[in-house]
Design a protein around this motif. Structure first.
Motif, PDB file in Angstrom:
ATOM      1  N   CYS A   2       0.867  -1.166   0.000  1.00  0.00           N
ATOM      2  CA  CYS A   2       0.000   0.000   0.000  1.00  0.00           C
ATOM      3  C   CYS A   2       0.910   1.224   0.000  1.00  0.00           C
ATOM      4  CB  CYS A   2      -0.978  -0.015   1.168  1.00  0.00           C
ATOM      5  SG  CYS A   2      -0.238   0.014   2.805  1.00  0.00           S
ATOM      6  N   ARG A   8      -3.079  -1.290   6.028  1.00  0.00           N
ATOM      7  CA  ARG A   8      -3.660  -2.360   5.208  1.00  0.00           C
ATOM      8  C   ARG A   8      -2.658  -3.460   4.874  1.00  0.00           C
ATOM      9  NH1 ARG A   8      -6.229   1.767   0.943  1.00  0.00           N
ATOM     10  NH2 ARG A   8      -4.227   2.686   1.444  1.00  0.00           N
ATOM     11  N   SER A   9      -1.512  -3.094   4.332  1.00  0.00           N
ATOM     12  CA  SER A   9      -0.538  -4.129   3.959  1.00  0.00           C
ATOM     13  C   SER A   9       0.059  -4.793   5.195  1.00  0.00           C
ATOM     14  CB  SER A   9       0.556  -3.555   3.062  1.00  0.00           C
ATOM     15  OG  SER A   9       1.202  -2.467   3.674  1.00  0.00           O
ATOM     16  N   MET A  74      -3.025  -2.185  -2.600  1.00  0.00           N
ATOM     17  CA  MET A  74      -4.147  -1.616  -1.849  1.00  0.00           C
ATOM     18  C   MET A  74      -3.991  -0.106  -1.833  1.00  0.00           C
ATOM     19  SD  MET A  74      -4.223  -4.204   1.390  1.00  0.00           S
ATOM     20  CE  MET A  74      -2.938  -5.438   1.247  1.00  0.00           C
ATOM     21  N   ASP A  90      -5.637  -6.206  -7.140  1.00  0.00           N
ATOM     22  CA  ASP A  90      -5.823  -4.855  -6.621  1.00  0.00           C
ATOM     23  C   ASP A  90      -7.040  -4.870  -5.715  1.00  0.00           C
ATOM     24  OD1 ASP A  90      -5.458  -2.119  -6.227  1.00  0.00           O
ATOM     25  OD2 ASP A  90      -6.774  -1.614  -7.912  1.00  0.00           O
ATOM     26  N   TRP A  91      -6.802  -4.792  -4.427  1.00  0.00           N
ATOM     27  CA  TRP A  91      -7.876  -4.834  -3.447  1.00  0.00           C
ATOM     28  C   TRP A  91      -8.313  -3.415  -3.119  1.00  0.00           C
ATOM     29  CZ3 TRP A  91      -5.918  -8.942   0.605  1.00  0.00           C
ATOM     30  CH2 TRP A  91      -5.920 -10.202   0.006  1.00  0.00           C
ATOM     31  N   LYS A  92      -9.538  -3.106  -3.451  1.00  0.00           N
ATOM     32  CA  LYS A  92     -10.126  -1.798  -3.136  1.00  0.00           C
ATOM     33  C   LYS A  92     -10.620  -1.845  -1.690  1.00  0.00           C
ATOM     34  CE  LYS A  92     -10.227  -0.355  -7.565  1.00  0.00           C
ATOM     35  NZ  LYS A  92      -8.892  -0.295  -8.041  1.00  0.00           N
ATOM     36  N   LEU A  93      -9.907  -1.175  -0.820  1.00  0.00           N
ATOM     37  CA  LEU A  93     -10.241  -1.137   0.606  1.00  0.00           C
ATOM     38  C   LEU A  93     -10.167   0.299   1.099  1.00  0.00           C
ATOM     39  CD1 LEU A  93      -7.907  -4.089   1.597  1.00  0.00           C
ATOM     40  CD2 LEU A  93     -10.393  -4.170   1.678  1.00  0.00           C
ATOM     41  N   ASP A  95      -9.136   3.421   3.277  1.00  0.00           N
ATOM     42  CA  ASP A  95      -7.848   3.779   3.868  1.00  0.00           C
ATOM     43  C   ASP A  95      -8.035   4.027   5.366  1.00  0.00           C
ATOM     44  OD1 ASP A  95      -5.358   4.748   4.550  1.00  0.00           O
ATOM     45  OD2 ASP A  95      -5.315   6.274   2.989  1.00  0.00           O
ATOM     46  N   ILE A 111      -9.981  -7.608   5.069  1.00  0.00           N
ATOM     47  CA  ILE A 111      -8.643  -8.110   4.737  1.00  0.00           C
ATOM     48  C   ILE A 111      -8.515  -9.565   5.170  1.00  0.00           C
ATOM     49  CG2 ILE A 111      -6.183  -7.918   5.319  1.00  0.00           C
ATOM     50  CD1 ILE A 111      -6.641  -4.832   5.363  1.00  0.00           C
TER      51      ILE A 111
END
Length: 125
Positions: A2, A8-9, A74, A90-93, A95, A111
């Motif tokens: 990310c 996230r990562s 991400m 590509d994970w749309k999450l 922020d 996640i």
């Protein structure tokens, strides 16, 4: 990976390491690493028994991407390097930056669900 490698990562890497152990090598990095892991992410992960308190954000290198079989982005947009022959997800999450733990919980849970599916897929190959 990310942008800041601060939430996230970090959460994704921690879940995959927790679930897969040493069967899958996990790397996490960011295109513009933050100074520290997001405290709300640390708290949210502690709630599910995973300690992120000793983790630090790491910078993304081309070598990291080249050494990976699967690259999960991400929120990197065009700043993440792309190499032919790599599998990209590509994970749309949302922020988690500047969010409290209550806002981070649903991101954490999403996640975890995605990582559980990915782990099963990778281990059956």
């Amino acid at each position: 990976m990310c942008v800041h490698n601060a939430a996230r990562s970090q959460m994704a890497a921690a879940f995959l390491t927790h679930l897969a152990g040493d069967r899958i090598e996990v790397r996490a990095a960011g295109t513009a690493p933050a100074d520290a892991v997001n405290p709300a992410a640390i708290a949210a992960m502690a709630e599910v028994g995973i300690d992120l308190s000793a983790q630090t954000p790491k910078g993304l290198t081309a070598e990291t991407v080249q050494a990976s079989d699967v690259v999960i982005t991400m929120g990197c947009g065009d700043t993440c390097p792309v190499f032919p022959g790599k599998r990209y997800l590509d994970w749309k999450l949302d922020d988690p930056a500047r969010q409290d733990v209550e806002a981070v919980r649903p991101i954490r849970d999403e996640i975890e669900q995605r990582i559980r599916i990915l782990r099963t897929e990778l281990q059956t190959r």
